[in-house]
Design a protein around this motif. Structure first.
Motif, mmCIF file in Angstrom:
data_model
loop_
_atom_site.group_PDB
_atom_site.id
_atom_site.type_symbol
_atom_site.label_atom_id
_atom_site.label_comp_id
_atom_site.label_asym_id
_atom_site.label_seq_id
_atom_site.Cartn_x
_atom_site.Cartn_y
_atom_site.Cartn_z
ATOM 1 N N MET A 1 0.837 -1.191 0.000
ATOM 2 C CA MET A 1 0.000 0.000 0.000
ATOM 3 C C MET A 1 0.875 1.245 0.000
ATOM 4 S SD MET A 1 -3.001 -1.245 0.189
ATOM 5 C CE MET A 1 -3.539 -2.912 0.433
ATOM 6 N N PHE A 2 0.549 2.160 -0.826
ATOM 7 C CA PHE A 2 1.291 3.419 -0.733
ATOM 8 C C PHE A 2 0.333 4.577 -0.641
ATOM 9 C CE2 PHE A 2 1.286 1.811 -5.103
ATOM 10 C CZ PHE A 2 0.436 2.720 -5.674
ATOM 11 N N VAL A 191 8.327 -12.655 -1.359
ATOM 12 C CA VAL A 191 7.595 -13.550 -2.245
ATOM 13 C C VAL A 191 6.707 -12.688 -3.123
ATOM 14 C CG1 VAL A 191 6.011 -15.478 -2.398
ATOM 15 C CG2 VAL A 191 7.577 -15.335 -0.472
ATOM 16 N N VAL A 192 6.835 -12.864 -4.405
ATOM 17 C CA VAL A 192 5.992 -12.125 -5.328
ATOM 18 C C VAL A 192 4.963 -13.100 -5.886
ATOM 19 C CG1 VAL A 192 5.937 -10.666 -7.371
ATOM 20 C CG2 VAL A 192 7.989 -10.731 -5.954
ATOM 21 N N VAL A 205 3.217 -8.472 -3.257
ATOM 22 C CA VAL A 205 4.513 -8.807 -2.678
ATOM 23 C C VAL A 205 4.352 -9.039 -1.189
ATOM 24 C CG1 VAL A 205 6.847 -7.963 -2.206
ATOM 25 C CG2 VAL A 205 5.772 -7.464 -4.390
ATOM 26 N N LEU A 206 4.946 -10.099 -0.719
ATOM 27 C CA LEU A 206 4.956 -10.363 0.717
ATOM 28 C C LEU A 206 6.402 -10.350 1.198
ATOM 29 C CD1 LEU A 206 3.438 -11.422 3.330
ATOM 30 C CD2 LEU A 206 4.165 -13.678 2.584
ATOM 31 N N THR A 207 6.661 -9.541 2.201
ATOM 32 C CA THR A 207 7.965 -9.612 2.839
ATOM 33 C C THR A 207 7.815 -10.484 4.071
ATOM 34 O OG1 THR A 207 8.470 -7.400 2.075
ATOM 35 C CG2 THR A 207 9.852 -8.265 3.829
ATOM 36 N N VAL A 208 8.546 -11.583 4.066
ATOM 37 C CA VAL A 208 8.367 -12.548 5.146
ATOM 38 C C VAL A 208 8.766 -11.886 6.467
ATOM 39 C CG1 VAL A 208 9.110 -14.780 6.050
ATOM 40 C CG2 VAL A 208 8.776 -14.475 3.600
ATOM 41 N N GLY A 213 1.742 -7.886 5.760
ATOM 42 C CA GLY A 213 1.192 -8.912 4.881
ATOM 43 C C GLY A 213 1.398 -8.589 3.410
ATOM 44 N N TRP A 214 0.545 -9.162 2.593
ATOM 45 C CA TRP A 214 0.679 -8.973 1.156
ATOM 46 C C TRP A 214 0.389 -7.512 0.800
ATOM 47 C CZ3 TRP A 214 2.525 -12.655 -2.020
ATOM 48 C CH2 TRP A 214 2.516 -13.977 -1.540
#
Lengths: 234, 186
Positions: A1-2, A191-192, A205-208, A213-214
């Motif tokens: 989100m931006f 993870v894309v 995109v999820l940054t572990v 979250g996504w």
């Protein structure tokens, strides 16, 4: 989100309060440079993920250098030759590079050139951990033997991402591709997920380890996503 | 260290003595002399390695007319520090798994080394590293400059790099519309 920001500029005073002045997506200040002092008041205060994960060292040095540079507030006098400018530019992340296309025509030409972009790809790709050839035991046809097991697509990473196919039968995504990457800079895994929904391509995109979250990268369209994907180096 | 023994023998003696010496003397554009470990110089700089191998090193100070004393001092400082630094375990392991990587992260001491430099000194050092063919130092300095550039606006970058904005207002507006996503915060 931006967050979306006011892009419109006041025509008479664009240098001070224009959108460029409010841009500050990176907490590393231009150490001690008088410009950074001048822009402090107009910079948007940002509270996003990433700030706290930056190295502390950089902020420590800011104070020290600020003192010494205040006494001597002259900007750089040294002009770097074009070939060295390119050496510096190639180290930058994609988002900064795209912004600096606005700096001047010759930078735009350089950054837009194929040779430069190929170099940037190679360099950005080298920052990812999972770049070696996919191990043979998780080759493409593994997913056929075990329907639930994701299969690696192709034997080589694509622009620094390993592509993993996992057939999804949910309502949201029909057939999706997961790409895994880990940046050495932040040590985080990303993870894309790319899926096709009603004919449009959607990417998240999820940054572990990131509680957010996504999140959508920069856009949900194929064209814009590919721009981001090729230069992911955050 | 070396003694003149007449014209005939002098050359040979000089060569032998040169080979025995473990430092080389470099002279900056403004005539200052600096000593640097020969091993480190040859390892880190392709240009100096070529000069050492080719015997064109002058004991009284090899002229490096393109490099000012401040930049040369930093180069020599870097070489000497590099000669003393023990590669960290992280670097060794990363060099195994990333043997194709064009750039390895600066080590802690390299970060400190470039962090203390002023902008002008840093830019001078980039040029010196380029001139001397010091790939690692060039990488480290370019990396440092790029770190400082991240998150800056085109306006700020223009001022620091002494760049003239040669776009027309319309062109700039157009290109900014096209690239609007890069101007959003993450």
């Amino acid at each position: 989100m931006f967050r979306t920001k006011e892009i419109a500029r006041k025509p008479d005073d664009d240098r001070k309060v224009g959108v460029e002045g409010t841009m500050d997506d990176h907490p590393l200040a231009w150490h001690g440079h008088p410009l950074s002092l001048r822009h402090t008041t107009t910079s948007a205060v940002k509270s996003g993920p990433g700030i706290s994960s930056r190295p502390v060292m950089a902020t420590e040095t800011v104070h020290r250098v600020l003192k010494t540079k205040r006494a001597n507030p002259t900007p750089c006098h040294v002009m770097l030759p074009d070939n060295l400018i390119a050496e510096v530019l190639v180290c930058l992340p994609a988002r900064s590079l795209v912004r600096f296309r606005c700096a001047c025509c010759s930078w735009n030409t350089e950054i837009s050139s194929c040779a430069f972009q190929e170099r940037h790809h190679a360099l950005a790709a080298s920052q990812f951990l999972l770049l070696q050839l996919a191990p043979p035991h998780i080759a493409y046809n593994a997913s056929r033997a075990h329907p639930d097991c994701p299969g690696v697509i192709g034997s080589k990473p694509c622009f620094g991402l390993i592509l993993v196919e996992r057939p999804c039968h949910g309502a949201l995504f029909k057939g999706c591709v997961l790409a895994l990457a880990s940046t050495r800079l932040s040590g985080s895994f990303k993870v894309v997920k790319v899926g096709v929904q009603l004919g449009t391509l959607e990417a998240t995109v999820l940054t572990v380890g990131n509680a957010q979250g996504w999140r959508a990268p920069v856009a949900t369209f194929l064209v814009d996503f590919s721009v981001d994907e090729t230069g992911v180096r955050r | 260290m070396e003694v003149d023994k007449g014209k005939g023998e002098a050359e040979e003696t000089r060569k032998v003595a040169e080979a025995d010496r473990d430092t080389v003397t470099l002279k900056s554009s403004d005539g200052k002399l600096f000593e640097v470990s020969k091993e480190a110089a040859a390892r880190l700089s392709t240009v100096l390695a070529g000069m050492i191998a080719g015997g064109s090193i002058d004991d009284n100070g090899t002229d490096l007319k393109q490099i000012g004393s401040e930049a040369l001092e930093n180069v020599v400082d870097y070489c000497n520090k590099h000669a003393n630094s023990i590669p960290s375990a992280a670097l060794i392991s990363s060099s195994i798994s990333f043997n194709t990587a064009p750039f390895k992260e600066p080590e802690e001491w390299e970060r400190k080394f470039v962090d203390r430099l002023s902008h002008d000194a840093l830019f001078d050092l980039v040029e010196a590293a380029n001139f001397l063919g010091m790939e690692r130092l060039l990488d480290v300095t370019c990396h440092k400059i790029s770190e400082m550039m991240k998150g800056k606006s085109p306006d700020q970058i223009r001022e620091v790099f002494n760049i003239k904005n040669d776009y027309t207002k319309e062109e700039l507006e157009e290109i900014r519309q096209e690239l609007a996503w890069a101007f959003y915060d993450d």
